[in-house]
Design an enzyme around this catalytic site. Structure first.
Site, PDB file in Angstrom:
ATOM      1  N   ASP A   1     -60.353  43.531 -10.452  1.00  0.00           N
ATOM      2  CA  ASP A   1     -60.908  44.845 -10.767  1.00  0.00           C
ATOM      3  C   ASP A   1     -62.418  44.804 -10.504  1.00  0.00           C
ATOM      4  OD1 ASP A   1     -61.203  47.463 -11.502  1.00  0.00           O
ATOM      5  OD2 ASP A   1     -60.158  47.290 -13.409  1.00  0.00           O
TER       6      ASP A   1
HETATM    7  C1  BGC Z   1     -61.124  50.493 -12.716  1.00  0.00           C
HETATM    8  C2  BGC Z   1     -59.965  50.419 -11.751  1.00  0.00           C
HETATM    9  C3  BGC Z   1     -60.319  51.064 -10.444  1.00  0.00           C
HETATM   10  C4  BGC Z   1     -61.583  50.420  -9.899  1.00  0.00           C
HETATM   11  C5  BGC Z   1     -61.997  50.976  -8.553  1.00  0.00           C
HETATM   12  C6  BGC Z   1     -62.428  50.033 -12.086  1.00  0.00           C
HETATM   13  O1  BGC Z   1     -63.496  50.310 -12.903  1.00  0.00           O
HETATM   14  O2  BGC Z   1     -60.839  49.707 -13.845  1.00  0.00           O
HETATM   15  O3  BGC Z   1     -58.838  51.034 -12.318  1.00  0.00           O
HETATM   16  O4  BGC Z   1     -59.261  50.941  -9.545  1.00  0.00           O
HETATM   17  O5  BGC Z   1     -62.629  50.632 -10.827  1.00  0.00           O
HETATM   18  O6  BGC Z   1     -62.450  52.272  -8.649  1.00  0.00           O
END
Ligand code: BGC
Length: 757
Positions: free
Chosen positions: A277
């Site tokens: 993530d």
């Molecule tokens: C979130 C994810 C997301 C990623 C990219 C993160 O902060 O937890 O769910 O896919 O950002 O945008």
């Protein structure tokens, strides 16, 4: 006879040749991947394992083959420009994979996932993701960071809105339906995407509902509740997974070898890739399990995270290999997984987006129709005393409240490339049904946004609205008196209250679940006019409304319904469609009860009417509305439940638990409208080596019945799916008596039993 045998032979031969072609193509992919790996430098390998945002600097790195993926690049032209840079300038011409968050639609925004999960309509969810994939690919996005399949039992957690509610069975069904919808049979098709099941794993169990927080749960809870939707996604062929931010029993999600390798690769045989993530590899420093980014990268890649999202930590991979800390075989395996998915996605043959599709494939009228249907099916009728709903189209209606004409909030958080201007507000939807002359509008109050960590903040000036309905004066501050006046002049009032879209989602947890600001005062004032009041709630989580059923006769939980919000709400309010949505999460009476969920174990002193052992002195332990609950405009009857266990005739060698349970019940429509009921099947194992949940969902079916009609609804449950882990964590199906309910929700239903022998 001869013909049919010949036909049979042809079918068999055909099937064999198709299978051969498939395994050939898998083999072909493997040999292409391996040939490519042979040619790659260490820097190019690290590049394939690196995702970045698009900047002039990262584009330059991509030209050198040192970036494998970009995120957040939208539009066929932008995507193609970046892809051209790589395909024309990089040494090995390995196409980029473009990723984006498409959580509940791309431009055609569907209801938030917590809501649409409650439709229990898997074909429709699949269709919605099919549309999302079509729109995303038209815009150059070939990889979506969805489905989000985190189970959550805590509505304080802001991301409960993005997930699949509290039930592992329902969550697993949704996970498979969404993977099928996104990827289709072949993710290389130009209008399909690579899906990404996230956030692996147990992110929904963060302590206190505080985002990113610690998770400390047993292996049993992990395997029985939090893992199943991910397993279902893997079984449905999901191309990628995203690891979670939280630590699980002390081990951060991005460095967790047990979940990423022991379970995902060794037990489930997942052969796609895992991405971290956002910035999570670097966050190992803050978790305190790595001293610097180089160690963080080493831990993550060895645990099984193949691609690093945005923090650049994997740039240190060449140095780690050269210093002997990281075996080349580990790097090659990660690269192999990434390239495999790029080949499966057809990127080597078709790296570019077709710009012509943007004009035809995005926000098509038929896609909006699907969004409207899914919104209709996702809303939950919580109360309807005296059959106040559906409303008559001849009445004059006061449309009141801060969410009645707020376009942005209809879409909810994580709304893809959704645009507020596309959304139909409830006011617009009601005006479309009734005509302007029968509608009086007053906003009443504003919803003050929260000041992070403090509470309700300052009210932002209201943007001017333009519906031209009597009572509304654009730019004028919201005023409860206006709302009272509107209600007094009308036959009845519909109040739209709840949360702004930004009050749920990532980093948007809440300690209270009250209606923010003065919304409760507004409702009290409107109720005091004596006019009948319908409360429509828009929110991304259950709110604390235990006072409301005594105040207002009708409550509709609309969640954040998406682009077609207003039309779908009006369709339900005026009875063009009967509500059929159900709660995918138990609705607590009060925040202090959390966690409250239906599939809890029995205690040694189970709650009974004359004993309140597991409740509180000042409140019961029961939710306000149970999981699976939702009313309709008709009445359904349940009777004549039958349940039978059918042992396997001959169990195939090595396989256990191959019997089935057959359950049926007769469901009738005793009201006077056609409507759809979500018939649910629950099971309880009476005696097992470990304490088992009081009920577990094992099946459901949406059944549409005309007035007076009745139907026998049948379910088949595989014996193996009745099982649980024994104290040594071996999967068993205990013999003995099981309770079974065919039910309208998790707290009611007609009960039977069966014996597993
Ligand atoms: C979130 C994810 C997301 C990623 C990219 C993160 O902060 O937890 O769910 O896919 O950002 O945008």
């Amino acid at each position: 006879m001869f013909r049919s045998r010949r036909l049979h032979l042809i079918v068999v031969l055909l099937a064999a040749s198709v299978a051969a072609a498939e395994s050939m193509s898998d083999q072909a992919i493997e040999s292409k991947v391996n040939a490519l790996i042979q040619k790659m430098t260490l820097e190019e390998k690290a590049g394939q394992l690196t995702q970045m945002g698009l900047t002039p600097e990262s584009l330059e790195l991509a030209r050198q083959g040192r970036v494998g993926s970009f995120l957040g690049v939208l539009g066929a032209k932008q995507v193609n420009d970046a892809q051209h840079a790589v395909m024309e300038h990089s040494r090995l011409k390995i196409p980029l994979l473009f990723g984006y968050d498409v959580i509940h639609g791309y431009r055609t925004v569907f209801p938030v996932p917590l809501a649409s999960t409650g439709s229990f309509d898997m074909p429709l969810l699949e269709q919605a993701e099919r549309i999302a994939a079509k729109e995303a690919t038209a815009s150059g996005v070939k990889w979506v960071f969805a489905p989000m399949v985190d189970i959550a039992r805590d509505p304080r957690w802001g991301r409960i809105v993005e997930g699949v509610g509290e039930d592992p069975y329902l969550g697993s069904q949704v996970a498979s339906a969404k993977v099928r919808g996104f990827q289709g049979k072949n993710m290389a098709d130009p209008d399909r995407v690579v899906a990404c099941a996230k956030h692996y794993v147990a992110y929904g169990a963060v302590e206190g509902g505080r985002d990113y927080n610690t998770v400390d749960i047993s292996e049993r809870l992990l395997r029985e509740v939090y893992l199943p939707p991910f397993h279902a996604a893997v079984q449905a062929g999901v191309g990628t997974l995203m690891s979670s931010f939280n630590d699980l029993n002390g081990m951060p999600g991005v460095a967790n070898h047990h979940t990423l390798t022991d379970i995902l690769r060794n037990e489930w045989h997942f052969d796609g890739f895992v991405i971290s993530d956002w910035g999570a590899v670097h966050e190992l420093l803050a978790h305190g399990t790595a001293a610097d980014d180089t160690h963080a990268a080493l831990d993550a890649v060895k645990a099984g995270v193949d691609m690093d999202m945005v923090d650049g930590a994997y740039q240190s991979i060449p140095q780690l290999v050269k210093s002997g800390k990281l075996p080349m075989s580990v790097v090659d395996e990660a690269v192999r997984r990434v390239l495999r998915v790029k080949f499966r996605a057809g990127l080597f043959d078709h790296p570019y987006a077709d710009p012509a599709r943007e004009a035809t494939d995005i926000l098509a009228p038929e896609s909006r129709e699907t969004a409207r249907r899914l919104a209709q099916e996702s809303m939950v009728l919580l109360e309807n005393k005296g059959d106040l709903l559906p409303l008559k189209k001849t009445q004059t209606i006061a449309v009141i409240g801060p969410l009645a004409d707020d376009k942005g909030s209809q879409l909810g958080p994580w709304a893809g490339d959704g645009q507020a201007k596309d959304a139909v507000t409830p006011l617009e939807g009601i005006v479309a049904k009734l005509g302007k002359e029968h509608v009086l509008y007053a906003k009443g109050v504003d919803i003050p946004p929260f000041e992070r960590g403090v509470g309700a903040g300052v009210v932002a000036p209201a943007p001017p609205s333009a519906t031209g309905v009597a009572g509304e004066e654009s730019g004028k501050p919201a005023n409860i008196d206006d709302a009272v006046q509107a209600a007094s002049k009308a036959d009845l009032a519909v109040v739209f209250a709840g949360e702004l879209a930004g009050m749920t989602g990532e980093a948007s947890s809440r300690a209270t679940l009250d209606l923010p600001g003065d919304q409760r005062k507004l409702i009290d004032a409107v109720v005091a006019t004596g006019k009948p009041v319908v409360l429509v709630l828009e929110s991304g989580r259950p709110l604390d409304i235990s006072w409301a059923p005594a105040q207002v006769p009708a409550i509709l939980q609309a969640w954040f319904p998406g682009v077609e919000a207003g039309h779908a709400i009006a369709d339900l309010l005026f009875g063009d469609v009967s509500p059929s949505g159900r709660l995918a999460v138990s609705w607590p009476q009060y925040v202090g009860q959390i966690p409250v969920y239906y599939n809890h174990n029995n205690t040694g002193r189970p709650t009974a009417p004359d004993r309140w052992h597991t409740g509180y002195l000042d409140m019961s332990g029961e939710p306000l509305y149970p999981f699976g609950y939702g009313l309709s405009y008709t009445k359904f009857t349940y009777r004549n439940v039958k349940a039978e266990f059918i042992p396997a005739k001959t169990a195939s060698a090595g396989a256990k638990h191959q019997g089935t349970v057959q359950v049926s019940a007769e469901i009738g429509n005793s009201g006077n409208r056609e409507a759809t009921e979500v018939v649910q099947l629950y099971v309880h194992d009476r005696v097992a080596p470990t304490s088992r949940p009081v009920r577990e969902l094992k099946g459901f079916e949406r059944v549409t019945l005309r007035p007076g009609e009745s139907k026998t609804v049948s379910f088949r449950v595989k014996e193996n799916d009745l099982g649980s882990y024994d104290p040594q964590m071996r999967w068993i199906v205990p013999s003995g008596t099981y309770d079974v309910w065919v039910a309208p929700d998790s707290a009611h239903g007609v009960q039977g039993t069966f014996e597993v022998k």
